[in-house]
Design a protein around this motif. Structure first.
Motif, mmCIF file in Angstrom:
data_model
loop_
_atom_site.group_PDB
_atom_site.id
_atom_site.type_symbol
_atom_site.label_atom_id
_atom_site.label_comp_id
_atom_site.label_asym_id
_atom_site.label_seq_id
_atom_site.Cartn_x
_atom_site.Cartn_y
_atom_site.Cartn_z
ATOM 1 N N ASN B 631 0.842 -1.191 0.000
ATOM 2 C CA ASN B 631 0.000 0.000 0.000
ATOM 3 C C ASN B 631 0.881 1.246 0.000
ATOM 4 O O ASN B 631 2.110 1.164 0.159
ATOM 5 N N PHE B 632 0.260 2.417 -0.128
ATOM 6 C CA PHE B 632 1.000 3.674 -0.010
ATOM 7 C C PHE B 632 1.598 3.789 1.382
ATOM 8 O O PHE B 632 0.944 3.469 2.372
ATOM 9 N N ALA B 637 7.936 9.990 0.849
ATOM 10 C CA ALA B 637 7.589 11.152 0.024
ATOM 11 C C ALA B 637 7.466 10.775 -1.448
ATOM 12 O O ALA B 637 6.601 11.269 -2.172
ATOM 13 N N ALA B 638 8.299 9.870 -1.886
ATOM 14 C CA ALA B 638 8.242 9.449 -3.291
ATOM 15 C C ALA B 638 6.900 8.804 -3.601
ATOM 16 O O ALA B 638 6.333 8.985 -4.674
ATOM 17 N N ASP B 639 6.351 8.083 -2.582
ATOM 18 C CA ASP B 639 5.039 7.475 -2.763
ATOM 19 C C ASP B 639 4.003 8.525 -3.135
ATOM 20 O O ASP B 639 3.196 8.339 -4.038
ATOM 21 N N PHE B 640 4.069 9.642 -2.395
ATOM 22 C CA PHE B 640 3.064 10.673 -2.594
ATOM 23 C C PHE B 640 3.087 11.180 -4.032
ATOM 24 O O PHE B 640 2.060 11.386 -4.661
ATOM 25 N N ARG B 641 4.315 11.368 -4.545
ATOM 26 C CA ARG B 641 4.443 11.983 -5.870
ATOM 27 C C ARG B 641 4.176 11.027 -7.005
ATOM 28 O O ARG B 641 3.532 11.376 -7.992
ATOM 29 N N SER B 642 4.720 9.778 -6.866
ATOM 30 C CA SER B 642 4.749 8.976 -8.088
ATOM 31 C C SER B 642 4.320 7.519 -7.935
ATOM 32 O O SER B 642 4.560 6.711 -8.803
ATOM 33 N N GLU B 670 6.142 8.230 -15.530
ATOM 34 C CA GLU B 670 6.765 8.751 -14.320
ATOM 35 C C GLU B 670 6.166 8.134 -13.066
ATOM 36 O O GLU B 670 6.670 8.295 -11.976
ATOM 37 N N TYR B 671 5.056 7.421 -13.234
ATOM 38 C CA TYR B 671 4.431 6.760 -12.095
ATOM 39 C C TYR B 671 4.873 5.314 -12.005
ATOM 40 O O TYR B 671 4.985 4.619 -13.008
ATOM 41 N N GLN B 672 5.091 4.848 -10.779
ATOM 42 C CA GLN B 672 5.506 3.474 -10.592
ATOM 43 C C GLN B 672 4.427 2.691 -9.876
ATOM 44 O O GLN B 672 3.830 3.171 -8.905
ATOM 45 N N VAL B 673 4.214 1.468 -10.311
ATOM 46 C CA VAL B 673 3.205 0.627 -9.671
ATOM 47 C C VAL B 673 3.801 0.021 -8.406
ATOM 48 O O VAL B 673 4.830 -0.650 -8.452
ATOM 49 N N GLY B 700 0.807 14.313 -12.882
ATOM 50 C CA GLY B 700 1.390 13.687 -14.066
ATOM 51 C C GLY B 700 0.315 13.116 -14.993
ATOM 52 O O GLY B 700 0.441 13.131 -16.211
ATOM 53 N N ILE B 701 -0.750 12.617 -14.396
ATOM 54 C CA ILE B 701 -1.815 12.042 -15.224
ATOM 55 C C ILE B 701 -2.551 13.168 -15.952
ATOM 56 O O ILE B 701 -2.811 13.093 -17.154
ATOM 57 N N PHE B 702 -2.892 14.208 -15.193
ATOM 58 C CA PHE B 702 -3.667 15.291 -15.795
ATOM 59 C C PHE B 702 -2.921 15.937 -16.955
ATOM 60 O O PHE B 702 -3.524 16.349 -17.941
#
Lengths: 110, 892
Positions: B631-632, B637-642, B670-673, B700-702
């Protein structure tokens, strides 16, 4: 009196009823008129006239006499009422009066 | 015996028809004599011709008119007798009367309700003065298969562009809505507020009650009557102010006028109206100038006599101008839909207003008509069944001198009397059923004595009385008295099959309805109990009213604010032990859907997926299952961003073999699963589970998407998971704390499980309607069967009498009846079986998740039908079987 005026054809029919005393019905009257006047008269016009005359009170009718020739149907037999007789008389008298009134001059030469 | 020629038969009949019977003999006799004479003289042919001439010559008022005068026997005089006879009939044969009346009564009640419904639906949007010339604009963007966007909500620049480019358009009016806080003195409430162009009332006229219609300056406000009362009581609101939160702050709006509440049969329902330019507080700059954002509805009022299609054909030219290079013909189309068409046309996507469907009107009208016809048929069947008893009455009446016409008027008056009684009772019944009906249909119908309704009812009464009374009037009145009094009346064997057919048909319908009800119940239960893949019990979702700022510059601040609010609340609620976890997210469960993101992939394909913006507590609060990964992490902090979480469907759809640790497909790399969730139903079970992405920071999505569609409001909601024995008390505690922490926000919450249940409201309503219809169907079918059995029993009294004399027991006779009629029922059921199977199959196909149609359901339905039919037959057959044979055989 208005409405009791006797038309020419009606007068004929009325007279014929008198002639055919007690056997005056539609077809017989039609035949008689045709024989005496030589005119072609339809049975429907005779019936209509008979109806009008009865309405005016000049004729009285009764049903009677169903025969084989009529396919078993009754006939309506007419006789002249007193009013009818009166009307005929008056008509005749009127005719005579008018005849009398014609000056002899007109008849010369016939 | 010389062969007699006969006059032409046709001519004779003509004569008999028009001639007064009193005169017929003499006329016909004379003509007959003449005919025979002519036959001798001229031969048969000419005689016949002359006969025709004679007949036609006699066609004279003297011979015809008298006949009509003869028939001035005033039917009104007899009416009193008819009424008392009809009344006596009803009283002496209460059972039959009750069946007839109840059948008709139910039909009338139903017809009345459906008439009111249909009348209102058809009258939608027609009350405006210029209704015929008002059209709504729609926009269709077509970029190839799978990428078609059809909307009845339109871009903001469209309205003015239409108005300036086309003189055929008298006015173009845009209207949009938003939800905001309204404050008066100390009282604050959430309201839905509409903003519209100042010319709004020229297109959608409304009666002005106070002040005037004025939306010319920015701070003007128009209220409807009920809202004027709501905020200002009985005082004149004109000139007074209300504060409305527009943008960041509350602004003062001055009331310029009050109009009548929009009537129920109008699509645009508004309460508060402010000028259009205020839209700048609720829409982004982009939405206001862009032709690819759809935000508001655009209506146009055309000049008289304008041909719509010709006008629409001119639109592409204008579009080329405004869209410039982007415009490719066929890709962007604007069209006009008539205002009066909107409400019932289900082919157009819903704009701002709810839409009904022509189908409902057809179905309901069809059902009403069917019920009416069936009730009439039952009436007739019962009349036939009783015709033997009535025949004696007819015979006597005729013997005393009743004319056929008089008998006909008698029977029709009887039918009229029964119909009138049924109508009155029917209306009473309709009045009783009205609240339930209104609830089902979501309307506020009234049983009004207005001229249209009265005309409809009168027409219905007359029609039904005429139809239902036709059999007795036409057939019964024709009985010859001689035959009747001798007891030799037949009752039409040829119609026997038709009646059997009708009863079979009715039972088939009843069987279908019963099956339908059972299946629907099963499906609904399944839906309500199916595991949705997340916890839904005791989770309260609190609505917030933040200002949505999703554009690049503002997004950071917005997300920050959202997180802060949640944190704030979490801290405050920490002292309540029943509150377990909380999460803040754009979307929760039980909504129509989340948001749909569309983009073009690396290999130039247009693809879509769904998305929710959440925080690290979402998975725990809703107890979603992680299949792989994690989970998040709040600390990371990296979780929050990407970081993103995806569901199984996403992995499958985008062919990700080992998604954890890998980036999302281009252009979102730029997003990681970080984890894969087991599929869960974020939409209603009508839809299958689609690919889903959960992210904390959507920037990043928007930035890389092509299309975005919100199925519901993305205003962040706080979901609070509670574990409490006394739920109401806990909620009150929470409410207290909320007031302290967020005084400017209303405490607006709903429980997730209830919201989800509400998604199946349409099905629940349908279920109720079906229950009622089934009850009705069974009732009528039983009546039909009852009528048929009665008829049969009456005809067979002698047969039964003889059987009994020969030694049959009561039960043997009952069994005989059963055999005759059960056969029908079984046939009805067998026919109903495949039909209902198909219908149910099609209805269930609407659900991505459904039960299987299995045999037991149908068997149960079959048994119910058989049981009901048996009971119906039992009464009449027992009665008949018990009659003393001496009575039935008396007349032999």
């Amino acid at each position: 009196m208005k409405g009791t005026y006797l038309g020419e054809f009606e007068e004929l029919v009325l007279l014929t009823v008198g002639i055919l005393y007690d056997d005056a019905y539609g077809l017989a009257i039609t035949d008689e008129i045709e024989n005496r006047t030589g005119r072609t008269v339809t049975v429907s016009s005779v019936h209509k006239a008979l109806m009008r005359l009865e309405q005016k009170g000049f004729l009285h009718s009764r049903m009677g006499g169903a025969t084989e020739e009529r396919g078993g149907r009754k006939k309506r037999l007419f006789i002249i009422t007193n009013t009818g007789k009166q009307a005929l008389k008056e008509a005749r008298e009127l005719r005579n009066e008018m005849w009398q009134a014609i000056p002899k001059v007109v008849w010369k030469g016939i | 015996m010389k062969k007699q020629h006969q006059p032409p038969r046709l001519a004779d009949r003509l004569l008999e028809w028009y001639c007064d019977p009193e005169l017929l003999d003499e006329v016909q006799g004379d003509l007959y004599e003449l005919f025979q004479r002519r036959v001798e003289k001229y031969g048969a042919k000419k005689a016949g011709l002359l006969y025709w001439c004679n007949v036609l010559a006699f066609f004279h008022p003297d011979f015809v008119k008298i006949r009509k005068q003869h028939h001035t026997t005033n039917p009104a005089i007899m009416f009193k007798n008819y009424v008392s006879v009809a009344y006596r009939n009803l009283v002496n044969h209460k059972l039959y009367a009750m069946i007839n009346v109840s059948g008709l009564m139910v039909s009338f009640a139903f017809c009345t309700l459906i008439w009111l419904y249909v009348k209102e639906e058809l009258s939608f949007d027609r009350s405006y003065t210029h209704a015929d010339q008002v059209y709504r604009a729609w926009v269709m963007e077509d970029y190839g298969p799978n990428e078609q966007l059809f909307n009845t909500v339109t871009p903001i620049p469209l309205g003015p562009a239409l108005q300036t480019s086309f003189p055929e358009i008298k006015e173009a009016v845009r209207i949009g809505s938003f939800s905001s806080m309204v404050k008066k003195d100390d009282y604050t409430q959430n309201e839905v507020i509409f903003y519209a162009d100042p010319t709004f009332f020229e297109v959608f006229d409304a009666k002005v009650l106070q002040g005037k219609t004025d939306l010319s300056s920015m701070q003007n406000l128009m209220l409807t009557q009920s809202y004027a009362v709501k905020y200002f009581g009985n005082h004149d609101p004109v000139g007074k102010t209300l504060s409305i939160k527009a943008g960041d702050q509350f602004q003062e709006f001055t009331v310029t006028g009050v109009v009548e509440d929009p009537p129920a049969n109008v699509s645009l329902q508004y309460e508060m109206l402010i000028p259009f330019d205020n839209s700048k507080y609720f829409t982004s700059e982009r939405a206001r100038t862009n032709w690819y954002n759809v935000t508001v509805e655009t209506y146009v009022l055309l000049q008289d006599q304008v041909a719509v299609q010709a006008l629409e054909a001119k639109f592409p030219t204008m579009l080329k101008q405004v869209l410039g290079e982007k415009y490719k013909p066929g890709e962007y189309t604007v069209g006009l839909q008539p205002l009066t068409d909107i409400h019932l046309n289900a082919d157009f996507p819903q704009g701002m207003v709810a839409v009904s469907d022509w189908k409902y009107i057809y179905i309901l009208s069809g059902v009403a008509l069917l019920i009416l016809v069936v009730a009439c048929i039952n009436f007739v069947t019962l009349a036939v069944g009783r015709s033997i008893t009535r025949a004696k009455e007819v015979g006597i009446r005729k013997a005393i001198g009743a004319e056929r016409r008089q008998l006909m008027s008698q029977f029709w008056s009887e039918a009229l009397l029964i119909t009138l009684i049924s109508t009155v009772l029917g209306i009473a019944l309709a009045t009783l059923m009205l609240p339930t009906f209104n609830q089902l249909a979501d309307k506020e119908l009234l049983i009004d004595p207005d001229p249209e309704n009265i005309a409809f009812l009168s027409g219905l009464v007359l029609l039904v009385a005429f139809l239902a009374g036709s059999y007795p009037a036409l057939i019964l009145s024709g009985f010859s008295p001689l035959q009747v009094l001798r007891g030799k009346v037949s009752t039409g064997h040829s119609r026997e099959t038709l009646r059997k057919l009708m009863v079979t048909f009715q039972f088939m319908l009843a069987a279908i309805l019963i099956t339908g009800t059972l299946v629907m119940k099963q499906q609904l239960q399944y839906l309500q109990h199916k595991n949705l893949g997340f916890d839904k019990e005791q989770i309260a979702v609190i609505q917030q009213n933040m200002e949505m700022r999703l554009s690049k510059g503002d997004l950071e601040k917005f997300l920050e604010e959202s997180v802060q609010r949640k944190q704030h609340l979490e801290n405050a609620l920490a002292r309540i032990p029943e509150v377990k976890t909380m999460t803040s997210s754009f979307f929760t469960f039980g909504q129509t859907g989340w948001m749909e993101i569309g983009y073009t992939s690396e290999d130039d394909q247009y693809r879509e997926f769904n998305m929710n913006v959440v925080d690290h507590d979402f998975v725990d609060t809703y107890n979603l299952q992680l299949l792989q990964g994690r989970n998040f992490d709040a600390e990371n902090a990296a979780d929050f961003r990407s970081a993103v979480l995806i569901n199984e469907a996403f992995a499958k759809a985008f062919d990700l073999q080992d998604p954890v640790g890998n980036p999302l497909p281009v252009p979102f790399q730029e997003y990681q699963v970080i984890g894969v969730l087991r599929d869960f139903h974020y939409q209603s079970l009508h839809n299958a589970v689609e690919p889903v992405v959960m992210v904390m920071h959507p920037d990043g999505i928007f930035s890389n998407l092509e299309n975005i569609m919100f199925s519901d409001s993305p205003n962040p909601k706080i979901s609070v998971k509670i574990q409490s024995q006394e739920l109401p008390r806990t909620m009150t505690e929470i409410q207290q704390i909320w007031k302290e922490t967020a005084p400017d926000q209303q405490f607006d919450f709903a429980f997730v499980d209830q919201t989800i249940d509400a998604q199946y409201r349409a099905e629940q309503r349908l279920g109720t309607i079906l229950n009622i219809t089934t009850g009705l169907g069974i009732f009528i079918a039983c009546m039909g069967l009852f009528a048929l059995v009665t008829l049969s029993m009456n005809r067979k009294t002698k047969e039964i009498g003889i059987r009994k004399v020969l030694g049959a027991s009561v039960w043997q006779i009952v069994a005989l009846t059963y055999k005759e009629f059960m056969g029908l029922i079984v046939v009805a059921f067998l026919i109903a079986l495949p039909v209902s199977y198909m219908m149910m199959h099609r209805w269930l196909a609407d659900f991505a998740y459904r039960i299987n149609l299995k045999l037991p359901v149908f068997l149960i339905a079959g048994m119910i039908i058989l049981l009901i039919a048996s009971l119906t037959i039992a009464y009449q057959s027992l009665r008949a079987a018990r009659t003393n044979p001496t009575e039935s055989l008396r007349s032999e």
